[in-house]
Design a protein around this motif. Structure first.
Motif, PDB file in Angstrom:
ATOM      1  N   ALA A 192       0.832  -1.207   0.000  1.00  0.00           N
ATOM      2  CA  ALA A 192       0.000   0.000   0.000  1.00  0.00           C
ATOM      3  C   ALA A 192       0.864   1.253   0.000  1.00  0.00           C
ATOM      4  O   ALA A 192       0.545   2.244  -0.681  1.00  0.00           O
ATOM      5  CB  ALA A 192      -0.941  -0.014   1.201  1.00  0.00           C
ATOM      6  N   ASP A 193       1.973   1.215   0.745  1.00  0.00           N
ATOM      7  CA  ASP A 193       2.904   2.347   0.721  1.00  0.00           C
ATOM      8  C   ASP A 193       3.444   2.563  -0.690  1.00  0.00           C
ATOM      9  O   ASP A 193       3.543   3.697  -1.178  1.00  0.00           O
ATOM     10  CB  ASP A 193       4.074   2.085   1.676  1.00  0.00           C
ATOM     11  N   GLY A 194       3.822   1.465  -1.345  1.00  0.00           N
ATOM     12  CA  GLY A 194       4.363   1.566  -2.693  1.00  0.00           C
ATOM     13  C   GLY A 194       3.358   2.131  -3.676  1.00  0.00           C
ATOM     14  O   GLY A 194       3.718   2.887  -4.594  1.00  0.00           O
ATOM     15  N   VAL A 195       2.094   1.796  -3.484  1.00  0.00           N
ATOM     16  CA  VAL A 195       1.044   2.300  -4.373  1.00  0.00           C
ATOM     17  C   VAL A 195       0.943   3.818  -4.301  1.00  0.00           C
ATOM     18  O   VAL A 195       0.879   4.499  -5.328  1.00  0.00           O
ATOM     19  CB  VAL A 195      -0.311   1.631  -4.032  1.00  0.00           C
ATOM     20  N   VAL A 196       0.930   4.372  -3.092  1.00  0.00           N
ATOM     21  CA  VAL A 196       0.793   5.837  -3.006  1.00  0.00           C
ATOM     22  C   VAL A 196       2.076   6.540  -3.446  1.00  0.00           C
ATOM     23  O   VAL A 196       2.027   7.680  -3.932  1.00  0.00           O
ATOM     24  CB  VAL A 196       0.355   6.316  -1.606  1.00  0.00           C
ATOM     25  N   ALA A 200       3.248   9.884  -6.307  1.00  0.00           N
ATOM     26  CA  ALA A 200       4.125  10.943  -5.781  1.00  0.00           C
ATOM     27  C   ALA A 200       3.732  11.427  -4.390  1.00  0.00           C
ATOM     28  O   ALA A 200       3.885  12.608  -4.062  1.00  0.00           O
ATOM     29  CB  ALA A 200       4.183  12.117  -6.757  1.00  0.00           C
ATOM     30  N   VAL A 201       3.201  10.495  -3.571  1.00  0.00           N
ATOM     31  CA  VAL A 201       2.883  10.827  -2.183  1.00  0.00           C
ATOM     32  C   VAL A 201       3.703   9.910  -1.280  1.00  0.00           C
ATOM     33  O   VAL A 201       3.685   8.682  -1.452  1.00  0.00           O
ATOM     34  CB  VAL A 201       1.385  10.638  -1.880  1.00  0.00           C
ATOM     35  N   GLU A 202       4.423  10.503  -0.356  1.00  0.00           N
ATOM     36  CA  GLU A 202       5.194   9.706   0.593  1.00  0.00           C
ATOM     37  C   GLU A 202       4.284   9.339   1.761  1.00  0.00           C
ATOM     38  O   GLU A 202       3.737  10.205   2.444  1.00  0.00           O
ATOM     39  CB  GLU A 202       6.396  10.492   1.106  1.00  0.00           C
ATOM     40  N   PRO A 203       4.066   8.043   1.995  1.00  0.00           N
ATOM     41  CA  PRO A 203       3.142   7.641   3.061  1.00  0.00           C
ATOM     42  C   PRO A 203       3.684   7.990   4.441  1.00  0.00           C
ATOM     43  O   PRO A 203       4.867   7.847   4.712  1.00  0.00           O
ATOM     44  CB  PRO A 203       3.050   6.119   2.875  1.00  0.00           C
ATOM     45  N   SER A 204       2.815   8.483   5.261  1.00  0.00           N
ATOM     46  CA  SER A 204       3.167   8.821   6.641  1.00  0.00           C
ATOM     47  C   SER A 204       2.296   7.998   7.580  1.00  0.00           C
ATOM     48  O   SER A 204       1.310   7.396   7.170  1.00  0.00           O
ATOM     49  CB  SER A 204       2.916  10.313   6.896  1.00  0.00           C
ATOM     50  N   GLU A 205       2.671   7.997   8.835  1.00  0.00           N
ATOM     51  CA  GLU A 205       1.855   7.263   9.800  1.00  0.00           C
ATOM     52  C   GLU A 205       0.469   7.882   9.912  1.00  0.00           C
ATOM     53  O   GLU A 205      -0.523   7.183  10.103  1.00  0.00           O
ATOM     54  CB  GLU A 205       2.541   7.246  11.175  1.00  0.00           C
ATOM     55  N   ALA A 206       0.402   9.188   9.766  1.00  0.00           N
ATOM     56  CA  ALA A 206      -0.899   9.859   9.815  1.00  0.00           C
ATOM     57  C   ALA A 206      -1.776   9.416   8.652  1.00  0.00           C
ATOM     58  O   ALA A 206      -2.983   9.175   8.817  1.00  0.00           O
ATOM     59  CB  ALA A 206      -0.702  11.376   9.778  1.00  0.00           C
TER      60      ALA A 206
END
Length: 220
Positions: A192-196, A200-206
């Motif tokens: 899921a992190d790789g998808v975002v 061009a969005v860096e996944p955050s814990e938020a």
């Protein structure tokens, strides 16, 4: 017939075709055999024996082996398609909704009892009898495409990004095939992190926490 299928399992009486779990028993048996012995090598007799049914009872639920395949493939896409429809219609940030969809979808493919996503590569998937599955899978990909576009990706690149996103999501079937001991939960999150990141969005814990809350709200 697959060797050893149904060894020691009694065949049910004809009346067993009507029992509530008979259809599911067929699907469980077929899922195990199709992903283990292979679709072409598995006979309906082997499936019936593994399910503890007479072959005639199997045909009560599924007139042909291809109908069993269609039902199994439907299990890999319809739950995610339902989630996708609600996420696409939602108002949360597109990247949050995209992460949530990928997380749910990869989790469905990776967490299923049998690695049914590996069946996507079968030549039989192109059969006219599996047109509904192909249409539903295309609808799911289109939902990813809408979320990709809503993330701000230029129209000229959105199609390619959607292809990459969808390929990343479904790659868990091949990875799971090659590594039966796969840590599914870790792969689901990283996937899921790789998808975002592809939008061009860096996944955050938020972001992850908001996506999890969003998924939880869909089940309330």
């Amino acid at each position: 017939m697959v060797k050893g299928a149904g060894v020691g399992r009694p065949r049910a009486s004809g009346a067993a075709a009507n029992r509530p779990d008979a259809r599911q028993a067929v699907l469980d048996a077929a899922g195990e055999l199709f992903t283990g012995a292979g679709y072409a090598a598995t006979t309906t007799r082997a499936i019936a024996e593994r399910a503890g049914l007479r072959q005639a009872s199997l045909y009560y639920h599924f007139p042909a082996k291809e109908d069993i395949l269609a039902a199994l493939l439907a299990e890999t896409v319809r739950p995610s398609l339902d989630v996708a429809a609600r996420l696409v219609a939602g108002s949360a940030a597109a990247a949050v909704r995209l992460w949530a969809l990928a997380y749910a979808d990869i989790g469905l493919l990776g967490g299923a009892r049998h690695n049914l996503g590996a069946l996507y590569l079968l030549p039989e998937v192109a059969s006219p009898n599996l047109a509904r599955f192909r249409a539903e899978r295309a609808d799911l990909k289109a939902a990813y495409g809408r979320l990709v576009a809503a993330s701000g990706i230029a129209a000229s690149a959105a199609g390619i990004r959607t292809d990459l996103v969808f390929g990343l999501v479904e790659s868990i079937a091949v990875i799971r095939r090659d590594d039966p001991g796969l840590d599914v939960e870790a792969h689901v999150r990283e996937g899921a992190d790789g998808v975002v990141r592809l939008v061009a969005v860096e996944p955050s814990e938020a972001l992850r926490n908001e996506a999890h809350a969003l998924l939880a709200s869909l089940t309330d």
